[in-house]
Design an enzyme around this catalytic site. Structure first.
Site, PDB file in Angstrom:
ATOM      1  N   LEU A  15     -28.376 -47.141  27.242  1.00  0.00           N
ATOM      2  CA  LEU A  15     -27.066 -47.744  26.943  1.00  0.00           C
ATOM      3  C   LEU A  15     -25.935 -46.931  27.546  1.00  0.00           C
ATOM      4  CD1 LEU A  15     -27.664 -48.567  23.168  1.00  0.00           C
ATOM      5  CD2 LEU A  15     -27.464 -50.226  25.041  1.00  0.00           C
ATOM      6  N   GLY A  16     -26.152 -45.653  27.721  1.00  0.00           N
ATOM      7  CA  GLY A  16     -25.099 -44.816  28.285  1.00  0.00           C
ATOM      8  C   GLY A  16     -25.602 -43.409  28.529  1.00  0.00           C
ATOM      9  N   GLY A  49     -24.085 -39.328  29.082  1.00  0.00           N
ATOM     10  CA  GLY A  49     -22.914 -38.463  29.040  1.00  0.00           C
ATOM     11  C   GLY A  49     -23.254 -37.088  29.560  1.00  0.00           C
ATOM     12  N   ASN A  50     -22.371 -36.144  29.319  1.00  0.00           N
ATOM     13  CA  ASN A  50     -22.569 -34.787  29.825  1.00  0.00           C
ATOM     14  C   ASN A  50     -23.726 -34.067  29.155  1.00  0.00           C
ATOM     15  OD1 ASN A  50     -20.381 -34.958  31.542  1.00  0.00           O
ATOM     16  ND2 ASN A  50     -18.945 -34.392  29.901  1.00  0.00           N
ATOM     17  N   GLY A  77     -26.247 -35.651  27.118  1.00  0.00           N
ATOM     18  CA  GLY A  77     -27.376 -36.434  26.645  1.00  0.00           C
ATOM     19  C   GLY A  77     -27.261 -37.894  27.005  1.00  0.00           C
ATOM     20  N   VAL A 129     -27.955 -42.185  25.597  1.00  0.00           N
ATOM     21  CA  VAL A 129     -28.092 -43.102  24.467  1.00  0.00           C
ATOM     22  C   VAL A 129     -29.006 -44.247  24.892  1.00  0.00           C
ATOM     23  CG1 VAL A 129     -26.878 -44.571  22.817  1.00  0.00           C
ATOM     24  CG2 VAL A 129     -25.766 -42.507  23.683  1.00  0.00           C
ATOM     25  N   LYS A 186     -29.223 -41.640  20.216  1.00  0.00           N
ATOM     26  CA  LYS A 186     -28.539 -40.691  21.103  1.00  0.00           C
ATOM     27  C   LYS A 186     -29.315 -39.388  21.101  1.00  0.00           C
ATOM     28  CE  LYS A 186     -24.036 -38.563  22.044  1.00  0.00           C
ATOM     29  NZ  LYS A 186     -22.586 -38.617  21.781  1.00  0.00           N
ATOM     30  N   ASP A 205     -11.568 -37.350  20.712  1.00  0.00           N
ATOM     31  CA  ASP A 205     -11.991 -38.017  21.950  1.00  0.00           C
ATOM     32  C   ASP A 205     -11.894 -39.553  21.809  1.00  0.00           C
ATOM     33  OD1 ASP A 205     -12.815 -38.025  24.603  1.00  0.00           O
ATOM     34  OD2 ASP A 205     -14.919 -37.626  24.156  1.00  0.00           O
TER      35      ASP A 205
HETATM   36  P1  ATP Z   1     -20.469 -36.893  24.843  1.00  0.00           P
HETATM   37  O1  ATP Z   1     -19.026 -37.274  25.066  1.00  0.00           O
HETATM   38  O2  ATP Z   1     -20.728 -36.116  23.600  1.00  0.00           O
HETATM   39  O3  ATP Z   1     -21.136 -36.364  26.074  1.00  0.00           O
HETATM   40  P2  ATP Z   1     -21.463 -39.460  25.344  1.00  0.00           P
HETATM   41  O4  ATP Z   1     -20.226 -40.034  25.888  1.00  0.00           O
HETATM   42  O5  ATP Z   1     -22.606 -39.138  26.210  1.00  0.00           O
HETATM   43  O6  ATP Z   1     -21.160 -38.249  24.483  1.00  0.00           O
HETATM   44  P3  ATP Z   1     -21.534 -41.597  23.398  1.00  0.00           P
HETATM   45  O7  ATP Z   1     -20.109 -41.888  23.705  1.00  0.00           O
HETATM   46  O8  ATP Z   1     -21.920 -41.393  21.983  1.00  0.00           O
HETATM   47  O9  ATP Z   1     -22.086 -40.364  24.214  1.00  0.00           O
HETATM   48  O10 ATP Z   1     -22.417 -42.762  24.007  1.00  0.00           O
HETATM   49  C1  ATP Z   1     -22.399 -43.052  25.393  1.00  0.00           C
HETATM   50  C2  ATP Z   1     -22.389 -44.557  25.622  1.00  0.00           C
HETATM   51  O11 ATP Z   1     -23.568 -45.149  25.048  1.00  0.00           O
HETATM   52  C3  ATP Z   1     -21.225 -45.272  24.954  1.00  0.00           C
HETATM   53  O12 ATP Z   1     -20.064 -45.260  25.751  1.00  0.00           O
HETATM   54  C4  ATP Z   1     -21.803 -46.677  24.771  1.00  0.00           C
HETATM   55  O13 ATP Z   1     -21.730 -47.392  25.991  1.00  0.00           O
HETATM   56  C5  ATP Z   1     -23.269 -46.405  24.463  1.00  0.00           C
HETATM   57  N1  ATP Z   1     -23.507 -46.338  22.996  1.00  0.00           N
HETATM   58  C6  ATP Z   1     -23.411 -45.231  22.240  1.00  0.00           C
HETATM   59  N2  ATP Z   1     -23.692 -45.483  20.953  1.00  0.00           N
HETATM   60  C7  ATP Z   1     -23.981 -46.799  20.879  1.00  0.00           C
HETATM   61  C8  ATP Z   1     -24.344 -47.699  19.799  1.00  0.00           C
HETATM   62  N3  ATP Z   1     -24.471 -47.252  18.545  1.00  0.00           N
HETATM   63  N4  ATP Z   1     -24.543 -48.993  20.086  1.00  0.00           N
HETATM   64  C9  ATP Z   1     -24.415 -49.439  21.355  1.00  0.00           C
HETATM   65  N5  ATP Z   1     -24.067 -48.666  22.414  1.00  0.00           N
HETATM   66  C10 ATP Z   1     -23.856 -47.345  22.192  1.00  0.00           C
END
Ligand code: ATP
Ligand code: MG
Length: 279
Positions: A14-15, A17-18, A20, A22, A37, A127
């Protein structure tokens, strides 16, 4: 139950990030869908996230729900969350273009309620931005990603005065007092989330980072600091209503002590409109 980490099947990413990724996952026994996540807390960088501790004790309809926390292996943590089936405000914007004032009023009302809950529990998100605001098909909006969030008693203590920590979060949405790190932690930490909400809403309305013209993005840190800390207030399109303008101005007050708090904003006519429209 969902307590069994090894009964979760990864369906897709789903996504990323820096720290990890999701995944969309399915629980084998119940076939229920969740988001998982997985956070790497490698020992070679200074990054320490309090995301699991923070999420574990939150329970609000305006904050993404946590169903379990696992440690699949050393240095790795996994958070099982409710799956939000319409993506984020960022992906919706990229697919459909700018939002109307009325959809933004409903969004503002929900995010304010999420922030009210967090701030009342001594948590500052740090954030708030479109990609951290999750959406479901019935247009419910919930705050997610507590990767850089802080418990307020911890701010300003020795463990937390580390510059690396201070500057995490996305710079474009950072308030003037956070960009100017000398004044961060000066007693108005919650006000930073309100600023980020203001930038988020105005960006989703005009369709681009609001402190710059449509075709320009800040190219470096100094340019961003100059425009956010010292630049003029962004101009509104002429069709913007008085309520919307006034609400955004209350969020984007440069001086944090004068910026409206979340509770004040919840009684602003624009937030009240969002509440009525959501019923
Ligand atoms: P960090 O900023 O700590 O590195 P990150 O940006 O990697 O975190 P998240 O923002 O928690 O992590 O998640 C990344 C992406 O995953 C989100 O922008 C979204 O697109 C998707 N996502 C996260 N959680 C969910 C959820 N519960 N349901 C659907 N999509 C999600
Ligand atoms: Mg994120």
């Amino acid at each position: 139950g969902v307590g069994d980490f090894f009964d979760l099947e990864k369906l897709c990413v789903l996504g990323r990030g820096n720290h990890g990724s999701v995944y969309k996952v399915r629980h084998g026994q119940t076939l229920a869908i969740y988001a998982l996540k997985i956070i790497q807390q490698g020992s070679n960088d200074a990054y320490v996230s309090h995301e699991t501790e923070i999420l574990n004790c939150l329970d609000s309809p305006f904050v993404v729900k946590c169903h379990g926390i696992f440690e699949p292996r050393a240095g790795e943590k996994a958070i099982l969350m409710e799956y939000m089936d319409a993506g984020t405000l960022d992906t919706i914007f990229r697919d459909n273009g700018p939002f109307s004032e009325t959809s933004l009023a409903r969004i503002a009302y929900q995010v304010l309620n999420g922030l009210k809950y967090l701030h009342e529990h001594d948590i500052v998100h740090l954030d708030i931005k479109p990609s951290n605001l999750l959406v479901s098909k019935d247009m419910k909006v919930k705050i997610a990603d507590f990767g850089v969030s802080k418990i307020v008693q911890g701010i300003g203590t020795r463990a937390d005065t580390n510059h690396h920590n201070m500057c995490e979060g996305t710079h474009a949405y950072m308030s003037p007092e956070r960009l100017d790190s000398h004044t961060f932690g000066s007693g108005y930490v919650y006000a930073g989330d309100v600023w980020s909400l203001g930038v988020t809403l105005l960006e989703l309305y005009v369709g681009h980072f609001p402190f710059f013209p449509a075709d320009k993005r800040p190219s470096n840190w100094m340019e961003l600091v100059l425009v956010v800390c010292f630049g003029e207030f962004p101009s509104f399109p002429k069709e913007a209503s008085e309520e919307f303008r006034s609400f955004i101005k209350c969020c984007l007050e440069k001086e944090p002590s004068k910026r409206w708090t979340v509770s004040q904003l919840l009684s602003h006519p624009y937030a009240c409109l969002g509440e009525r429209l959501g019923k």
